[in-house]
Enzyme design. Sequence first.
Site, mmCIF file in Angstrom:
data_model
loop_
_atom_site.group_PDB
_atom_site.id
_atom_site.type_symbol
_atom_site.label_atom_id
_atom_site.label_comp_id
_atom_site.label_asym_id
_atom_site.label_seq_id
_atom_site.Cartn_x
_atom_site.Cartn_y
_atom_site.Cartn_z
ATOM 1 N N SER A 113 0.796 -1.216 0.000
ATOM 2 C CA SER A 113 0.000 0.000 0.000
ATOM 3 C C SER A 113 0.836 1.277 0.000
ATOM 4 O O SER A 113 1.624 1.508 -0.896
ATOM 5 C CB SER A 113 -0.971 -0.032 1.176
ATOM 6 N N HIS A 114 0.691 2.067 1.062
ATOM 7 C CA HIS A 114 1.342 3.367 1.126
ATOM 8 C C HIS A 114 2.775 3.280 1.655
ATOM 9 O O HIS A 114 3.447 4.295 1.759
ATOM 10 C CB HIS A 114 0.518 4.285 2.026
ATOM 11 N N ASP A 278 -2.501 6.401 -3.560
ATOM 12 C CA ASP A 278 -1.354 5.767 -2.911
ATOM 13 C C ASP A 278 -0.748 4.645 -3.753
ATOM 14 O O ASP A 278 -1.091 4.480 -4.921
ATOM 15 C CB ASP A 278 -1.768 5.227 -1.539
ATOM 16 N N ASP A 280 -1.103 1.401 -4.050
ATOM 17 C CA ASP A 280 -1.954 0.419 -4.745
ATOM 18 C C ASP A 280 -3.288 1.010 -5.202
ATOM 19 O O ASP A 280 -4.183 0.267 -5.620
ATOM 20 C CB ASP A 280 -2.187 -0.807 -3.867
ATOM 21 N N ASP A 282 -5.840 2.560 -3.661
ATOM 22 C CA ASP A 282 -7.121 2.527 -2.937
ATOM 23 C C ASP A 282 -7.338 3.754 -2.063
ATOM 24 O O ASP A 282 -8.450 4.003 -1.611
ATOM 25 C CB ASP A 282 -7.303 1.222 -2.152
ATOM 26 N N ARG A 283 -6.296 4.541 -1.835
ATOM 27 C CA ARG A 283 -6.475 5.744 -1.007
ATOM 28 C C ARG A 283 -6.621 6.988 -1.877
ATOM 29 O O ARG A 283 -6.210 6.987 -3.035
ATOM 30 C CB ARG A 283 -5.259 5.954 -0.113
ATOM 31 N N GLU A 365 -10.798 7.536 8.027
ATOM 32 C CA GLU A 365 -9.964 8.715 8.172
ATOM 33 C C GLU A 365 -8.614 8.546 7.480
ATOM 34 O O GLU A 365 -7.954 9.528 7.177
ATOM 35 C CB GLU A 365 -9.760 9.048 9.655
ATOM 36 N N LYS A 377 -11.594 0.022 -0.798
ATOM 37 C CA LYS A 377 -11.665 1.466 -0.984
ATOM 38 C C LYS A 377 -11.067 1.787 -2.346
ATOM 39 O O LYS A 377 -10.320 0.980 -2.906
ATOM 40 C CB LYS A 377 -10.974 2.202 0.152
HETATM 41 C C1 G16 Z 1 -5.135 -0.306 5.431
HETATM 42 C C2 G16 Z 1 -6.545 -0.750 5.667
HETATM 43 C C3 G16 Z 1 -7.372 0.409 6.116
HETATM 44 C C4 G16 Z 1 -6.754 1.060 7.334
HETATM 45 C C5 G16 Z 1 -5.337 1.453 7.021
HETATM 46 C C6 G16 Z 1 -4.599 1.984 8.216
HETATM 47 O O1 G16 Z 1 -5.098 0.577 4.366
HETATM 48 O O2 G16 Z 1 -7.105 -1.295 4.503
HETATM 49 O O3 G16 Z 1 -8.646 -0.054 6.378
HETATM 50 O O4 G16 Z 1 -7.485 2.177 7.713
HETATM 51 O O5 G16 Z 1 -4.625 0.337 6.575
HETATM 52 O O6 G16 Z 1 -4.471 0.970 9.148
HETATM 53 P P1 G16 Z 1 -3.577 1.136 10.422
HETATM 54 O O7 G16 Z 1 -4.123 2.332 11.145
HETATM 55 O O8 G16 Z 1 -3.744 -0.143 11.171
HETATM 56 O O9 G16 Z 1 -2.163 1.404 9.955
HETATM 57 P P2 G16 Z 1 -4.040 0.390 3.207
HETATM 58 O O10 G16 Z 1 -4.316 1.540 2.269
HETATM 59 O O11 G16 Z 1 -2.715 0.460 3.887
HETATM 60 O O12 G16 Z 1 -4.320 -0.948 2.632
#
Ligand code: G16
Length: 544
Positions: A113-114, A278, A280, A282-283, A365, A377
């Site tokens: 992801s990010h 981001d 991948d 989704d953000r 958030e 997302k």
């Molecule tokens: C993932 C999850 C999200 C979550 C985020 C942050 O996002 O899919 O639902 O809100 O991580 O999670 P944490 O607060 O535990 O770091 P992504 O975009 O990283 O796949």
Amino acid sequence: MSIQTLATSPFADQKPGTSGLRKSVSIFQQPHYLENFVQAIFNSLEGFQGKTLVLGGDGRYYNREAVQIILKMAAANGFGRVKVGQGGILSTPAASCIIRKYGAFGGIILSASHNPGGPNADFGIKYNIGNGGPAPEKVTDAIFANSKTITEYKQLAAPDVDIDRLGESRLGDMVVEVIDSVSDYQALMESLFDFDRIQHLLTNGSFRMCMDSLHAVTGPYAHAIFEKRLGAPAGTVIHGVPLEDFGGGHPDPNLVYAHDLVELMFGPDAPDFGAASDGDGDRNMILGQRFFVTPSDSLAVLAANAKLVPGYKDGLAGIARSMPTSAAADRVAARLGIDCYETPTGWKFFGNLLDAGKATLCGEESFGTGSNHVREKDGLWAVLFWLNILAVRQESVEQIVREHWQTYGRNFYSRHDYEAVQSDRAHALVDYIHAQMPSLKGKTFGAYTVDYADDFSYTDPVDGSVSKNQGIRIGFTDGSRIVFRLSGTGTQGATLRLYLESYEPNIAKHHLDPQVALGDLIAIAEEIAQIKHYTGMEKPTVIT
Ligand code: G16
């Protein structure tokens, strides 16, 4: 081509986090590490023989190698077909779209992801189920259990597959179908949004936008949709070429890491609309001219304006948000007379609500917004949703948000992240707050009186499953909140997240800087948690 069964021994650290298994590349490159996890996924599934698997990732370093390993393991384990994105590329929402559209058994998405990419950064893998969404906890628990007892894995002894050329080839009995990474996703977007109207907005000469793909997966999607299909001028998409290390950047669309976009949008010649996505895809982050829209507000604005968008013109069944997300969307739901659900952090918790038709829009958030069109997302979906609203309302982003606050009041909101804290110290901080919890109710801090203090627990209204310890909430009698959580996506030590929220109905105070408006709560959080002491940090690493 023969099926080989290779002996292996378990790794103790393959517990999926908030969204799959994320580790540094060097960990994934250990012999058998990825193979063990992939076999653990397959071992925890039933009935996939002859069925279709979707496979792709965000293109980060190790993506292509991992695709080849997984293709050979899928063939050896009995999948009938793998649909793989060209070059191994699929954004997370595109993968979700393809799983659903073609009725695939499930999908494997390669992404951290990010988190940054490259040989010295992170890699990740997650399994999505047949509804297109992240595996729920009972599946991830089964994968983890399997990873702890694994003794062997299967792979086909075969040469690598050409994943750059569209079309079908065979790997043993399995068909490998290399598909266009963008077209199915683009068709879904065209079915939801008024592309003619958005096209007019983007080509009428008086509106300018900038989309920052941060050298991550949305580059090809954004070029195809905004520039080629919707006619935005070349150059509308910046950092649009996906790179294995994201150009050395941090592919996280927030005010800190999307700095080039932020500089442009807050500069003298700012475009009307700015957005970023981001690693991948989704953000999303949404910006107006010198104006930042918090993800919590964005969800609320999309919900309040959903009827302006063709795909949502019949109204919403309900809204869902993660617990730390502000209650701005709850106010819209109340006015619309629909339910608003509060779930733990993690998109997987929205799946049941979406499948059961209880929620149409979901948001977090953490720069995540989406709907029932897929089960992830979706960054570009959110950008198109905003563009559709802007095209209809013909007002600026700032005007739309300010009018929203006038109608509903403003939920001041901020998140403070303390990254790479020593794990034992982060856990000591959590223990320190836990120890105070029984005596917090009724206690006053300046003008604030504690109404409740608990550790969030969620009972899924569809299947009754219970998820405990999802974050410490301290609520005050005026509706303000402080939430503490340890992130489930970091790979270095622990990340402490502090979420702050207050509600302000008075329009005269809506202009305040959130850090000022939330100043008392920030001080109370420090008093209760001794953050500086436990983290050893004077200030947060990232404030959003
Ligand atoms: C993932 C999850 C999200 C979550 C985020 C942050 O996002 O899919 O639902 O809100 O991580 O999670 P944490 O607060 O535990 O770091 P992504 O975009 O990283 O796949």
